[in-house]
Design a protein around this motif. Sequence first.
Motif, PDB file in Angstrom:
ATOM      1  N   VAL A 112       0.811  -1.213   0.000  1.00 37.85           N
ATOM      2  CA  VAL A 112       0.000   0.000   0.000  1.00 37.85           C
ATOM      3  C   VAL A 112       0.851   1.274   0.000  1.00 37.85           C
ATOM      4  O   VAL A 112       0.389   2.335   0.397  1.00 37.85           O
ATOM      5  CB  VAL A 112      -1.034   0.015   1.153  1.00 37.85           C
ATOM      6  CG1 VAL A 112      -2.027  -1.123   0.975  1.00 37.85           C
ATOM      7  CG2 VAL A 112      -0.361  -0.053   2.511  1.00 37.85           C
ATOM      8  N   ARG A 113       2.071   1.162  -0.506  1.00 36.59           N
ATOM      9  CA  ARG A 113       2.909   2.350  -0.650  1.00 36.59           C
ATOM     10  C   ARG A 113       2.563   3.045  -1.958  1.00 36.59           C
ATOM     11  O   ARG A 113       2.364   2.392  -2.983  1.00 36.59           O
ATOM     12  CB  ARG A 113       4.394   1.969  -0.653  1.00 36.59           C
ATOM     13  CG  ARG A 113       4.858   1.365   0.660  1.00 36.59           C
ATOM     14  CD  ARG A 113       6.281   0.895   0.585  1.00 36.59           C
ATOM     15  NE  ARG A 113       6.381  -0.258  -0.323  1.00 36.59           N
ATOM     16  CZ  ARG A 113       7.526  -0.814  -0.695  1.00 36.59           C
ATOM     17  NH1 ARG A 113       8.682  -0.334  -0.248  1.00 36.59           N
ATOM     18  NH2 ARG A 113       7.536  -1.855  -1.515  1.00 36.59           N
ATOM     19  N   TYR A 114       2.501   4.352  -1.917  1.00 35.16           N
ATOM     20  CA  TYR A 114       2.246   5.135  -3.126  1.00 35.16           C
ATOM     21  C   TYR A 114       3.350   4.910  -4.149  1.00 35.16           C
ATOM     22  O   TYR A 114       3.098   4.755  -5.334  1.00 35.16           O
ATOM     23  CB  TYR A 114       2.102   6.611  -2.747  1.00 35.16           C
ATOM     24  CG  TYR A 114       1.888   7.532  -3.912  1.00 35.16           C
ATOM     25  CD1 TYR A 114       0.822   7.351  -4.786  1.00 35.16           C
ATOM     26  CD2 TYR A 114       2.744   8.591  -4.144  1.00 35.16           C
ATOM     27  CE1 TYR A 114       0.613   8.196  -5.861  1.00 35.16           C
ATOM     28  CE2 TYR A 114       2.556   9.453  -5.212  1.00 35.16           C
ATOM     29  CZ  TYR A 114       1.482   9.245  -6.074  1.00 35.16           C
ATOM     30  OH  TYR A 114       1.288  10.086  -7.133  1.00 35.16           O
ATOM     31  N   SER A 115       4.584   4.869  -3.681  1.00 31.24           N
ATOM     32  CA  SER A 115       5.745   4.561  -4.517  1.00 31.24           C
ATOM     33  C   SER A 115       6.441   3.355  -3.896  1.00 31.24           C
ATOM     34  O   SER A 115       7.092   3.502  -2.853  1.00 31.24           O
ATOM     35  CB  SER A 115       6.722   5.731  -4.568  1.00 31.24           C
ATOM     36  OG  SER A 115       6.137   6.843  -5.179  1.00 31.24           O
ATOM     37  N   PRO A 116       6.302   2.171  -4.488  1.00 26.38           N
ATOM     38  CA  PRO A 116       6.851   0.964  -3.863  1.00 26.38           C
ATOM     39  C   PRO A 116       8.366   0.817  -4.011  1.00 26.38           C
ATOM     40  O   PRO A 116       8.873  -0.106  -4.603  1.00 26.38           O
ATOM     41  CB  PRO A 116       6.093  -0.163  -4.561  1.00 26.38           C
ATOM     42  CG  PRO A 116       5.719   0.395  -5.875  1.00 26.38           C
ATOM     43  CD  PRO A 116       5.517   1.880  -5.670  1.00 26.38           C
ATOM     44  N   ARG A 117       9.078   1.802  -3.463  1.00 26.06           N
ATOM     45  CA  ARG A 117      10.539   1.782  -3.434  1.00 26.06           C
ATOM     46  C   ARG A 117      10.967   1.788  -1.975  1.00 26.06           C
ATOM     47  O   ARG A 117      10.199   2.170  -1.097  1.00 26.06           O
ATOM     48  CB  ARG A 117      11.103   3.001  -4.141  1.00 26.06           C
ATOM     49  CG  ARG A 117      10.753   3.058  -5.621  1.00 26.06           C
ATOM     50  CD  ARG A 117      11.420   4.241  -6.293  1.00 26.06           C
ATOM     51  NE  ARG A 117      11.100   5.520  -5.672  1.00 26.06           N
ATOM     52  CZ  ARG A 117      10.139   6.344  -6.083  1.00 26.06           C
ATOM     53  NH1 ARG A 117       9.387   6.022  -7.113  1.00 26.06           N
ATOM     54  NH2 ARG A 117       9.928   7.483  -5.477  1.00 26.06           N
ATOM     55  N   ALA A 118      12.213   1.379  -1.732  1.00 24.38           N
ATOM     56  CA  ALA A 118      12.704   1.305  -0.359  1.00 24.38           C
ATOM     57  C   ALA A 118      14.192   1.592  -0.314  1.00 24.38           C
ATOM     58  O   ALA A 118      14.877   1.584  -1.338  1.00 24.38           O
ATOM     59  CB  ALA A 118      12.423  -0.071   0.219  1.00 24.38           C
ATOM     60  N   TRP A 119      14.692   1.794   0.898  1.00 19.01           N
ATOM     61  CA  TRP A 119      16.113   2.031   1.108  1.00 19.01           C
ATOM     62  C   TRP A 119      16.927   0.798   0.753  1.00 19.01           C
ATOM     63  O   TRP A 119      18.095   0.891   0.422  1.00 19.01           O
ATOM     64  CB  TRP A 119      16.377   2.441   2.564  1.00 19.01           C
ATOM     65  CG  TRP A 119      15.912   1.397   3.552  1.00 19.01           C
ATOM     66  CD1 TRP A 119      14.675   1.302   4.125  1.00 19.01           C
ATOM     67  CD2 TRP A 119      16.651   0.283   4.039  1.00 19.01           C
ATOM     68  NE1 TRP A 119      14.597   0.192   4.929  1.00 19.01           N
ATOM     69  CE2 TRP A 119      15.810  -0.449   4.899  1.00 19.01           C
ATOM     70  CE3 TRP A 119      17.938  -0.180   3.838  1.00 19.01           C
ATOM     71  CZ2 TRP A 119      16.196  -1.608   5.555  1.00 19.01           C
ATOM     72  CZ3 TRP A 119      18.333  -1.342   4.491  1.00 19.01           C
ATOM     73  CH2 TRP A 119      17.470  -2.034   5.345  1.00 19.01           C
ATOM     74  N   SER A 120      16.317  -0.376   0.850  1.00 15.15           N
ATOM     75  CA  SER A 120      16.983  -1.635   0.534  1.00 15.15           C
ATOM     76  C   SER A 120      16.216  -2.335  -0.578  1.00 15.15           C
ATOM     77  O   SER A 120      14.980  -2.414  -0.530  1.00 15.15           O
ATOM     78  CB  SER A 120      17.007  -2.529   1.780  1.00 15.15           C
ATOM     79  OG  SER A 120      17.455  -3.828   1.444  1.00 15.15           O
ATOM     80  N   SER A 157      -6.088 -14.894   4.745  1.00 14.08           N
ATOM     81  CA  SER A 157      -5.670 -13.611   5.302  1.00 14.08           C
ATOM     82  C   SER A 157      -4.942 -12.772   4.262  1.00 14.08           C
ATOM     83  O   SER A 157      -4.285 -13.300   3.366  1.00 14.08           O
ATOM     84  CB  SER A 157      -4.754 -13.827   6.507  1.00 14.08           C
ATOM     85  OG  SER A 157      -5.467 -14.472   7.547  1.00 14.08           O
ATOM     86  N   VAL A 158      -5.072 -11.464   4.396  1.00 14.27           N
ATOM     87  CA  VAL A 158      -4.426 -10.500   3.513  1.00 14.27           C
ATOM     88  C   VAL A 158      -3.497  -9.646   4.369  1.00 14.27           C
ATOM     89  O   VAL A 158      -3.883  -9.206   5.454  1.00 14.27           O
ATOM     90  CB  VAL A 158      -5.481  -9.620   2.811  1.00 14.27           C
ATOM     91  CG1 VAL A 158      -4.829  -8.490   2.041  1.00 14.27           C
ATOM     92  CG2 VAL A 158      -6.347 -10.468   1.890  1.00 14.27           C
ATOM     93  N   ALA A 159      -2.287  -9.421   3.884  1.00 13.85           N
ATOM     94  CA  ALA A 159      -1.317  -8.589   4.600  1.00 13.85           C
ATOM     95  C   ALA A 159      -1.100  -7.286   3.845  1.00 13.85           C
ATOM     96  O   ALA A 159      -0.797  -7.307   2.651  1.00 13.85           O
ATOM     97  CB  ALA A 159       0.009  -9.322   4.768  1.00 13.85           C
ATOM     98  N   LEU A 160      -1.255  -6.171   4.536  1.00 13.90           N
ATOM     99  CA  LEU A 160      -0.973  -4.851   3.974  1.00 13.90           C
ATOM    100  C   LEU A 160       0.437  -4.473   4.386  1.00 13.90           C
ATOM    101  O   LEU A 160       0.750  -4.460   5.579  1.00 13.90           O
ATOM    102  CB  LEU A 160      -1.976  -3.820   4.499  1.00 13.90           C
ATOM    103  CG  LEU A 160      -3.456  -4.159   4.353  1.00 13.90           C
ATOM    104  CD1 LEU A 160      -4.310  -3.023   4.895  1.00 13.90           C
ATOM    105  CD2 LEU A 160      -3.806  -4.463   2.921  1.00 13.90           C
ATOM    106  N   VAL A 161       1.269  -4.142   3.421  1.00 12.64           N
ATOM    107  CA  VAL A 161       2.675  -3.847   3.688  1.00 12.64           C
ATOM    108  C   VAL A 161       2.973  -2.398   3.368  1.00 12.64           C
ATOM    109  O   VAL A 161       2.538  -1.863   2.348  1.00 12.64           O
ATOM    110  CB  VAL A 161       3.593  -4.764   2.850  1.00 12.64           C
ATOM    111  CG1 VAL A 161       5.045  -4.373   3.006  1.00 12.64           C
ATOM    112  CG2 VAL A 161       3.391  -6.208   3.232  1.00 12.64           C
ATOM    113  N   CYS A 162       3.731  -1.768   4.272  1.00 13.81           N
ATOM    114  CA  CYS A 162       4.199  -0.402   4.074  1.00 13.81           C
ATOM    115  C   CYS A 162       5.569  -0.278   4.738  1.00 13.81           C
ATOM    116  O   CYS A 162       6.052  -1.223   5.358  1.00 13.81           O
ATOM    117  CB  CYS A 162       3.191   0.597   4.643  1.00 13.81           C
ATOM    118  SG  CYS A 162       3.404   2.270   3.961  1.00 13.81           S
ATOM    119  N   ALA A 163       6.162   0.873   4.639  1.00 20.82           N
ATOM    120  CA  ALA A 163       7.512   1.073   5.149  1.00 20.82           C
ATOM    121  C   ALA A 163       7.573   1.317   6.657  1.00 20.82           C
ATOM    122  O   ALA A 163       8.444   0.795   7.339  1.00 20.82           O
ATOM    123  CB  ALA A 163       8.175   2.240   4.422  1.00 20.82           C
TER     124      ALA A 163
END
Length: 140
Positions: free
Chosen positions: A41-49, A106-112
């Motif tokens: 559910v990130r607007y921009s699915p990017r991360a530091w890693s 089950s559904v998992a919502l992932v964010c930073a």
Amino acid sequence: MITLNSTTTHSILTFGYGNRKSHAEFLAYLKEHSVVMVADVRYSPRAWSAIWNAQGIRKVCEQVGVQYASMPELGNTSGTADWVPPDPDKVVKALQELAKLTELGSVALVCAELNPKSCHRTSVANALASIVKMPVIHLP
């Protein structure tokens, strides 16, 4: 809209990867809670890693037979825990798509953000829970 009866054992999970350096805990949660779908559910699915970029999460989900979907329409543009989706008109459709998947497990919502109280995913989870009448579990 879909409404499940209250005896279902499926849940809406939320998970924030924060500064985790591996997928170990994430994978354990997916298995423990019989997750069928991870919704990023990130607007921009990017991360530091790179392991937490959309491609990294998709890859690890595929390895364990869990569906992955990037859902930027459920992202947040506020920069705070207050949920301001990029296009409010697309939120209902996205939530209905997730609601259908909760029939399977089950559904998992992932964010930073590690802390669910500081993340919009709590609002997204609560909105989904109001549709499917399922408990929300914030994973540590």
